[in-house]
Design an enzyme around this catalytic site. Sequence first.
Site, PDB file in Angstrom:
ATOM      1  N   LYS A  40       0.834  -1.205   0.000  1.00 27.43           N
ATOM      2  CA  LYS A  40       0.000   0.000   0.000  1.00 27.43           C
ATOM      3  C   LYS A  40       0.875   1.264   0.000  1.00 27.43           C
ATOM      4  O   LYS A  40       2.079   1.178   0.273  1.00 27.43           O
ATOM      5  CB  LYS A  40      -0.925  -0.023   1.221  1.00 27.43           C
ATOM      6  N   TYR A 270      14.277  30.473   7.778  1.00 29.99           N
ATOM      7  CA  TYR A 270      13.067  31.158   8.243  1.00 29.99           C
ATOM      8  C   TYR A 270      13.031  31.271   9.766  1.00 29.99           C
ATOM      9  O   TYR A 270      13.287  30.294  10.479  1.00 29.99           O
ATOM     10  CB  TYR A 270      11.813  30.395   7.807  1.00 29.99           C
TER      11      TYR A 270
HETATM   12  C1  LIG Z   1      -0.135  -2.093   6.705  1.00 30.99           C
HETATM   13  C2  LIG Z   1      -0.635  -3.389   7.147  1.00 30.99           C
HETATM   14  C3  LIG Z   1       0.229  -4.472   7.321  1.00 30.99           C
HETATM   15  C4  LIG Z   1       1.742  -4.364   7.210  1.00 30.99           C
HETATM   16  O1  LIG Z   1       2.241  -3.731   8.349  1.00 30.99           O
HETATM   17  P1  LIG Z   1       3.800  -3.594   8.678  1.00 30.99           P
HETATM   18  O2  LIG Z   1       3.831  -3.124  10.069  1.00 30.99           O
HETATM   19  O3  LIG Z   1       4.341  -2.591   7.731  1.00 30.99           O
HETATM   20  O4  LIG Z   1       4.401  -4.938   8.490  1.00 30.99           O
HETATM   21  C5  LIG Z   1      -0.323  -5.690   7.638  1.00 30.99           C
HETATM   22  N1  LIG Z   1      -1.664  -5.836   7.796  1.00 30.99           N
HETATM   23  C6  LIG Z   1      -2.513  -4.807   7.647  1.00 30.99           C
HETATM   24  C7  LIG Z   1      -3.968  -5.028   7.858  1.00 30.99           C
HETATM   25  C8  LIG Z   1      -2.040  -3.558   7.330  1.00 30.99           C
HETATM   26  O5  LIG Z   1      -2.887  -2.538   7.201  1.00 30.99           O
END
Ligand SMILES: *Cc1c(COP(=O)(O)O)cnc(C)c1O
Length: 382
Positions: A40, A270
């Site tokens: 993702k 800044y």
């Molecule tokens: C993002 C996600 C993962 C992976 O998580 P990590 O901590 O990056 O290994 C696994 N399961 C679900 C449901 C997620 O949303």
Amino acid sequence: MKAEPIYRCWAEVDLNALRENLAWLRHRVGPEVGIMTVVKADAYGHGLKAIAALLMQSGTDVFGVANLNEARDIRAVGRGWPILMLGACLPEERPAAVKDDIMPTLSTLAEARAYSKLAVALDRTVKVHIKVDTGMGRLGVSAEVADRLVRAVMRLPGLVMQGLYTHYSAAEDDARFSARQRQRFASLVNRLRHAGILIPSIHANNSGALLHEPETLFNLVRPGLMVYGIVPPGKRRSTLPLSRYLRPALAFKCRVSLVKEVPRGTPLSYGGTFVTPRKMKVATLTAGYGDGYLRAGSNRAWVLVGGKRCRVLGRITMDQMLVDVSRVPRVRVGDEAVLIGSQGRESITTTELAEWGQTIAWEVLTSITYRVRRVYKGASAA
Ligand SMILES: *Cc1c(COP(=O)(O)O)cnc(C)c1O
């Protein structure tokens, strides 16, 4: 001969590192357990299409995504891999999910009925995963009544009960809470098994749980961060020397665009939040928060120039930032500066940068913006 492209701020992704990380994860979970690689948010900022192609070649079993566009990008790279939508589809997204053969995550009977109707109308079967809430409190049916939803799904036309899963909320930090989540889910799985209900995919472990909850491997695991070579930091200690097995795939780099000597008492950037305490040599770099280098790291973060750690001075601006190169003798305009990665004998990890930016490694990676070119290295980059 092709001219070398000129990069001001870029991310180098080492595909061999990803391949080896996946191989090690496979070795660690053993031959009976499948791997759903979580890709993702543009594969955690690494660039979804290139990463999906690499993971397909390297033998991932399933992909986990957060929305349908990500699923489509994976399909454009290669067909045939199962894809689980980890979030809930919005009602108007459901027809596309069914047509594109994306496995939805269900939390309620209402969702199950809606997919069943669509499946029948479109003359498809929909493989669904039921999410069980064991303590995350985000998606899912509560563990105590999940059996009922499973049975209902099995009776609905057009649906195939493909998967059952839960998600740890603090696997890397909280052993007691994780134990409670583990027990809730395991007892549900056992109840279903004793009732003769066999579900093809049962999964719970994200990266943190892969380190700390080896009893809930079931037959599928869902690593994200560890695929990209980063060990989730946390209060629970792992005895595995993981940095030996996992290699970060991403390096974040920019260039020196100006070097100057400034006298003592000079306010920098800044708001003048940093005033030079002595004469200093200061370099301007070609990266800022517009590239995803977190502004919260102002006056806190460090970068590598000339193989040395150099402190960020003053506020990080949209496109540029200033660093102290007083200890770097031969620094020149055009030199490479490393924001994440190694240079000479020094290195800066994503986790360190996350601490300076008061956030987590996941956010550092997914904050790297579109204007940062992803440059792929390694055997499959061609
Ligand atoms: C993002 C996600 C993962 C992976 O998580 P990590 O901590 O990056 O290994 C696994 N399961 C679900 C449901 C997620 O949303």
